[in-house]
Write a protein that holds these residues in place. Structure first.
Motif, PDB file in Angstrom:
ATOM      1  N   ASN A 120      -9.316  -2.654   8.097  1.00 57.07           N
ATOM      2  CA  ASN A 120      -9.622  -4.276   8.392  1.00 57.07           C
ATOM      3  C   ASN A 120     -10.448  -4.522  10.289  1.00 57.07           C
ATOM      4  O   ASN A 120     -10.218  -3.159  10.993  1.00 57.07           O
ATOM      5  CB  ASN A 120      -8.347  -4.873   8.560  1.00 57.07           C
ATOM      6  CG  ASN A 120      -8.745  -5.149   6.253  1.00 57.07           C
ATOM      7  OD1 ASN A 120      -9.235  -5.544   6.140  1.00 57.07           O
ATOM      8  ND2 ASN A 120      -6.910  -5.581   6.633  1.00 57.07           N
TER       9      ASN A 120
ATOM     10  N   ASP B  92       2.377  -6.378   3.105  1.00 58.04           N
ATOM     11  CA  ASP B  92       1.369  -6.436   4.654  1.00 58.04           C
ATOM     12  C   ASP B  92       2.374  -7.503   5.755  1.00 58.04           C
ATOM     13  O   ASP B  92       3.447  -8.252   5.178  1.00 58.04           O
ATOM     14  CB  ASP B  92       0.549  -7.425   3.209  1.00 58.04           C
ATOM     15  CG  ASP B  92      -0.543  -8.108   4.498  1.00 58.04           C
ATOM     16  OD1 ASP B  92      -1.154  -7.460   5.020  1.00 58.04           O
ATOM     17  OD2 ASP B  92      -1.173  -9.455   3.830  1.00 58.04           O
TER      18      ASP B  92
ATOM     19  N   GLY C  49      -2.995   0.776  -4.117  1.00 58.17           N
ATOM     20  CA  GLY C  49      -3.105  -0.532  -3.437  1.00 58.17           C
ATOM     21  C   GLY C  49      -1.846  -1.538  -5.072  1.00 58.17           C
ATOM     22  O   GLY C  49      -2.110  -1.420  -5.683  1.00 58.17           O
TER      23      GLY C  49
ATOM     24  N   PHE D 144     -11.600   0.698   0.259  1.00 57.61           N
ATOM     25  CA  PHE D 144     -10.996   1.510   1.766  1.00 57.61           C
ATOM     26  C   PHE D 144     -11.313   2.334   2.324  1.00 57.61           C
ATOM     27  O   PHE D 144     -11.770   3.292   1.465  1.00 57.61           O
ATOM     28  CB  PHE D 144      -9.185   1.341   0.962  1.00 57.61           C
ATOM     29  CG  PHE D 144      -8.296   1.938   2.029  1.00 57.61           C
ATOM     30  CD1 PHE D 144      -7.119   1.218   2.453  1.00 57.61           C
ATOM     31  CD2 PHE D 144      -8.127   3.313   2.933  1.00 57.61           C
ATOM     32  CE1 PHE D 144      -6.436   1.337   2.978  1.00 57.61           C
ATOM     33  CE2 PHE D 144      -7.151   3.562   3.274  1.00 57.61           C
ATOM     34  CZ  PHE D 144      -5.975   2.429   3.738  1.00 57.61           C
TER      35      PHE D 144
ATOM     36  N   THR E  72      -5.631   0.293   7.579  1.00 53.13           N
ATOM     37  CA  THR E  72      -6.213  -0.066   6.618  1.00 53.13           C
ATOM     38  C   THR E  72      -8.127  -0.895   6.671  1.00 53.13           C
ATOM     39  O   THR E  72      -8.596  -1.498   5.600  1.00 53.13           O
ATOM     40  CB  THR E  72      -5.481  -1.480   6.026  1.00 53.13           C
ATOM     41  OG1 THR E  72      -5.560  -2.445   7.379  1.00 53.13           O
ATOM     42  CG2 THR E  72      -4.342  -1.207   5.982  1.00 53.13           C
TER      43      THR E  72
ATOM     44  N   LEU F 165       1.182  -1.248  -0.112  1.00 50.19           N
ATOM     45  CA  LEU F 165      -0.137   0.159   0.250  1.00 50.19           C
ATOM     46  C   LEU F 165       0.857   1.214  -0.095  1.00 50.19           C
ATOM     47  O   LEU F 165       1.970   1.477   0.684  1.00 50.19           O
ATOM     48  CB  LEU F 165      -0.772  -0.102   0.841  1.00 50.19           C
ATOM     49  CG  LEU F 165      -2.021  -0.744   1.536  1.00 50.19           C
ATOM     50  CD1 LEU F 165      -2.753  -0.879   2.985  1.00 50.19           C
ATOM     51  CD2 LEU F 165      -2.789  -0.874  -0.141  1.00 50.19           C
TER      52      LEU F 165
ATOM     53  N   GLN G 288      -1.954  -2.694  11.223  1.00 52.49           N
ATOM     54  CA  GLN G 288      -1.495  -2.524   9.952  1.00 52.49           C
ATOM     55  C   GLN G 288      -3.475  -2.674  10.067  1.00 52.49           C
ATOM     56  O   GLN G 288      -3.871  -2.074   9.156  1.00 52.49           O
ATOM     57  CB  GLN G 288      -1.408  -3.863   9.110  1.00 52.49           C
ATOM     58  CG  GLN G 288       0.260  -3.632   8.979  1.00 52.49           C
ATOM     59  CD  GLN G 288       0.774  -4.493   7.782  1.00 52.49           C
ATOM     60  OE1 GLN G 288       0.179  -5.517   7.523  1.00 52.49           O
ATOM     61  NE2 GLN G 288       1.355  -3.729   6.898  1.00 52.49           N
TER      62      GLN G 288
END
Length: 263
Positions: free
Chosen positions: A150, A85, A245, A219, A148, A60, A144
């Motif tokens: 998540n 990642d 990305g 995102f 991001t 990213l 992360q």
């Protein structure tokens, strides 16, 4: 677990401390909630669905306009992030409209490196350095996840309470002294994460808004992090103006000889 995730966001604020544009991509509008919603999904089905919406990426490259409020001292800066990642988070913090870098950080699962250009100081520690103010269950992936959009994967498990409220999924539960509650929107992306450790006086709230397409996933265009650790408060508002990305990235980190090593 009790302090790990709370202090992950606090660590991010600490890294930033030492140291009106809008996204160009189209925002994906979340469908409205329905007055009548299907509630007979099994927990396993719901978790499979929510996990399938997690952002998957190799690299990213991000740029954000940010307001950092550390204990009431607020500053507007520009922040550039590069990530690989599960391997690397690189952060550059600039002021004066992005013209002057004030700090740079390089975080891996094994180490933390921070350059404070204002003070000409350099910190290099093993990742375990953060255990001075958090427990040993904190991990790199937590950082992360916060950045991001998540959901924190350790909560998307059968041990959690998973149900629908007002037409959206809610995941909640407790682990040791940590209470958690994740709210999802109708895109099945996390819209709010709430963590509370009442015994240790710690809390974290992360809010995500305006999701946009990134490759085959979504995102957040904006996120807000609010942390409380006893008397210490950190608020971070990020408005992403660049989101790319799976692009080539590098992680430059060269320390000038004049810098003093912080022990």
């Amino acid at each position: 677990m009790k302090r790990s995730i709370l202090n992950s966001a606090f660590l991010l604020g600490a890294v930033i401390f030492v140291s009106a544009c809008k996204p160009k991509k189209e925002i994906v509008v979340a469908p409205p909630t329905k007055t009548e919603t299907k509630t007979d999904n099994s927990k396993a089905e719901a978790l499979t669905l929510l996990n399938s919406k997690q952002l998957k990426f190799n690299t990213l490259s991000l740029k954000a306009k940010a307001t950092l409020d550390i204990a009431g001292d607020a500053n507007d800066v520009t922040m550039n992030f590069k990530m690989k990642d599960k391997e690397t988070i690189w952060v550059s913090i600039t002021a004066l409209g992005g013209m002057a870098e004030v700090a740079r950080a390089l975080i891996t699962p094994d180490s933390i490196k921070i350059m404070n250009r204002i003070k000409s100081e350099y910190l290099k520690k093993p990742f375990s350095y953060i255990y001075n103010f958090t427990n040993k269950q904190v991990n790199f992936n937590t950082l992360q996840a916060v950045l991001t959009g998540n959901a924190m994967g350790e909560f998307l498990t059968p041990e959690s309470d998973v149900k629908q409220q007002n037409g959206v999924w809610v995941v909640s539960g407790s682990k040791l002294e940590l209470d958690y509650k994740l709210l999802f929107n109708t895109l099945f992306k996390v819209s709010e994460t709430n963590l509370n450790d009442a015994k240790n006086g710690q809390a974290l709230k992360v809010t995500y808004t305006d999701y946009q397409k990134l490759n085959e996933s979504l995102f957040p265009s904006a996120l807000q992090i609010k942390t409380l650790s006893k008397a210490k408060r950190i608020n971070i508002d990020l408005q992403f103006v660049k989101i790319d990305g799976n692009v080539p990235v590098d992680f430059p980190f060269s320390v000038p000889k004049r810098f003093t090593v912080v022990k």
